[in-house]
Design an enzyme around this catalytic site. Structure first.
Site, mmCIF file in Angstrom:
data_model
loop_
_atom_site.group_PDB
_atom_site.id
_atom_site.type_symbol
_atom_site.label_atom_id
_atom_site.label_comp_id
_atom_site.label_asym_id
_atom_site.label_seq_id
_atom_site.Cartn_x
_atom_site.Cartn_y
_atom_site.Cartn_z
ATOM 1 N N ASP A 1 34.374 39.080 41.766
ATOM 2 C CA ASP A 1 34.993 38.519 40.588
ATOM 3 C C ASP A 1 36.625 38.327 41.159
ATOM 4 O O ASP A 1 37.472 38.694 40.651
ATOM 5 C CB ASP A 1 35.063 39.726 39.568
ATOM 6 C CG ASP A 1 35.417 39.132 38.053
ATOM 7 O OD1 ASP A 1 35.498 37.913 37.949
ATOM 8 O OD2 ASP A 1 36.017 39.870 37.453
ATOM 9 N N GLY B 1 47.072 47.174 29.331
ATOM 10 C CA GLY B 1 46.377 45.914 28.516
ATOM 11 C C GLY B 1 44.815 46.340 28.485
ATOM 12 O O GLY B 1 44.337 47.349 29.000
ATOM 13 N N ARG B 2 44.044 45.260 28.025
ATOM 14 C CA ARG B 2 42.674 45.344 27.510
ATOM 15 C C ARG B 2 41.984 44.315 27.849
ATOM 16 O O ARG B 2 42.470 43.265 28.143
ATOM 17 C CB ARG B 2 42.474 45.348 26.023
ATOM 18 C CG ARG B 2 43.179 46.601 25.278
ATOM 19 C CD ARG B 2 43.079 46.599 23.803
ATOM 20 N NE ARG B 2 43.871 47.640 22.891
ATOM 21 C CZ ARG B 2 43.430 48.862 22.942
ATOM 22 N NH1 ARG B 2 42.463 49.315 23.417
ATOM 23 N NH2 ARG B 2 44.378 49.514 22.274
ATOM 24 N N GLY B 3 40.912 44.730 28.553
ATOM 25 C CA GLY B 3 39.933 43.597 29.285
ATOM 26 C C GLY B 3 38.530 43.809 28.760
ATOM 27 O O GLY B 3 38.244 44.736 27.824
ATOM 28 N N ALA C 1 36.021 44.822 30.238
ATOM 29 C CA ALA C 1 35.335 45.967 30.601
ATOM 30 C C ALA C 1 35.889 47.144 30.165
ATOM 31 O O ALA C 1 35.308 48.317 30.378
ATOM 32 C CB ALA C 1 35.167 45.909 32.248
ATOM 33 N N GLY C 2 37.139 47.210 29.736
ATOM 34 C CA GLY C 2 37.840 48.415 29.482
ATOM 35 C C GLY C 2 39.218 48.269 29.308
ATOM 36 O O GLY C 2 39.743 47.033 29.155
ATOM 37 N N THR C 3 39.938 49.573 29.219
ATOM 38 C CA THR C 3 41.335 49.372 28.917
ATOM 39 C C THR C 3 42.196 50.077 30.194
ATOM 40 O O THR C 3 41.642 51.008 30.877
ATOM 41 C CB THR C 3 41.443 50.395 27.628
ATOM 42 O OG1 THR C 3 40.834 49.667 26.608
ATOM 43 C CG2 THR C 3 43.197 50.329 27.329
ATOM 44 N N VAL C 4 43.288 49.496 30.382
ATOM 45 C CA VAL C 4 44.142 49.989 31.521
ATOM 46 C C VAL C 4 45.403 50.533 31.200
ATOM 47 O O VAL C 4 46.035 50.151 30.103
ATOM 48 C CB VAL C 4 44.545 48.795 32.522
ATOM 49 C CG1 VAL C 4 45.435 49.089 33.729
ATOM 50 C CG2 VAL C 4 43.327 47.988 33.155
#
Length: 408
Positions: free
Chosen positions: A130, A16-18, A20-23
């Site tokens: 968060d 996944g992509r968020g 803050a970055g990519t998992v």
């Protein structure tokens, strides 16, 4: 396409992509891992890299059954990554989107797990900052708890603190997800453990109702509601559970429970919640529904992509929610917080009732007014006929109207 992360890890597949970055789904010396690779612009910030290294000891030492363990922090060239345990399951946002709302017993069991995780983090001097459904993972391989709830694990510790560096956020900016921000954050105060309690209480409200108590509409309006509005009771919620929610949603941080107290109090409620079905309430604010209606695409154009879901550390994850984790927002001025808030409270409605201000609500009001007008005219006509009949049945003819003139 596989890529190396430092000297010990290999990232194989994007989960996944968020914001803050990519998992990535990765592999390490001890087996499968989840690798959160921060954005390149973050990795090139030397101040942030320094903060990253400083947080290493604290994050690596944070171990708890309900916390996704951080195994390693990698700084390698342009790569800045958190290596974490891979959780076999889904995230709470995905379950919430599928079911809309949870039965009170399951919702309370999940939140109690997260409260335990926060108690351990706060004892170690770490504030999450968060807490939201996207950052709560459900271990589908773990034993079922009350209400059939899977064990819940809190993830993404330290990310908000890393992003929120003085260089990136001046005193006029705040970092966070609007729906879950505590009032003191909106007012510019430093985040303490109580902000996590407020956010977790907001998550519990959302699990029960299907919507957050102060969300909906423009982020500025959401921030103002956190400071000025009082949470409105949910129809059908047990009174003791409601009072617990109200205490943890208090505007004053000192009035909220500590995480360990919240976990204990929630578990005390579980026996009384067994068998209670999900609440029957509808979301009160039409803003989000009206602004997210599908817009017909041009001929031949691809269907618009709806950015829902999360960036959980699990296989098969979907893209990040549009409620970005690290949304930078301007702090509202005091006059903005003080003014214009009256009437913005989101009052839950009984299931099926129209939303105030919606097209359906306005049509219902118009129909009601027309019906009342017709009824009034009919009553007036009936009354007039009745007077005429009464006069016709008498001995004398009905009197003629008199015309008077005023004296000069």
């Amino acid at each position: 396409m596989a890529r190396k992360i430092g000297s010990r890890y290999t990232a194989h597949q994007i989960l996944g992509r968020g914001s803050a970055g990519t998992v990535w789904l990765g592999e390490g010396p001890e087996g499968p891992v989840a690798v959160k690779l921060l954005r390149e612009d973050l990795a090139s910030d030397q101040e942030l890299v320094g903060r990253f290294v400083q947080e290493r000891t604290a994050l690596l030492g944070l171990e708890h059954p309900h916390i996704v363990t951080v195994r390693d922090l990698v700084v390698d060239g342009n790569d800045l990554a958190l290596v974490m345990d891979l959780v076999r399951g889904t995230d709470l946002r995905t379950r919430l989107e599928r079911e809309r709302r949870l039965a009170p017993e399951a919702a309370v069991a999940i939140v109690a797990d997260v409260a335990d995780a926060l108690a351990a983090a706060h004892a170690a001097g770490i504030v999450h900052r968060d807490v939201k459904p996207e950052n709560v993972l459900l271990d589908m391989q773990g034993p079922l708890g009350p209400g059939g709830a899977h064990p819940a694990l809190l993830t993404d510790f330290g990310v908000a603190k890393l992003i929120d560096s003085p260089k990136r956020t001046r005193a006029t900016k705040i970092i966070g997800t609007p729906d879950y921000l505590a009032p003191e954050i909106v007012e510019g105060l430093p985040p303490r453990a109580a902000v996590d309690i407020y956010a977790l209480a907001t998550v519990l409200y959302e699990l029960l109702a299907g919507f957050t108590p102060f969300g909906g509409g423009h982020p500025g309006a959401v921030l103002r509601r956190h400071v000025t509005e009082t949470v409105v009771p949910l129809p059908g919620i047990p009174e003791e559970l409601w009072q617990l929610l109200v205490q943890c949603l208090a505007k004053a941080p000192a009035s909220r429970l500590r995480a360990s107290e919240l976990a204990a109090r929630l578990r005390e409620q579980l026996p009384t919640l067994a068998g209670i079905p999900p609440l029957e309430v509808d979301e009160p604010d039409p803003a989000e529904e009206e602004t997210t209606e599908a817009v017909p695409a041009a001929p031949g154009a691809p269907e618009p992509v709806r950015r829902k879901g999360a960036v959980p550390l699990v296989p098969g994850a979907r893209p990040d929610s549009n409620r970005d984790t690290h949304t930078s927002m301007r702090v509202p001025a005091p006059d903005e917080l003080a003014g214009g808030a009256h009437g913005t409270a989101r009052v839950p409605r009984a299931a099926g009732a129209p939303r105030p201000g919606s097209a359906r609500h306005r049509a219902a009001v118009r129909r009601r007014r027309i019906t009342l007008g017709v009824a009034a005219a009919t009553l007036a006509a009936v009354a007039g006929i009745g007077v005429w009949l009464a006069s016709a049945d008498g001995d004398d003819p009905p009197p003629r109207p008199s015309h008077s003139t005023s004296a000069p």
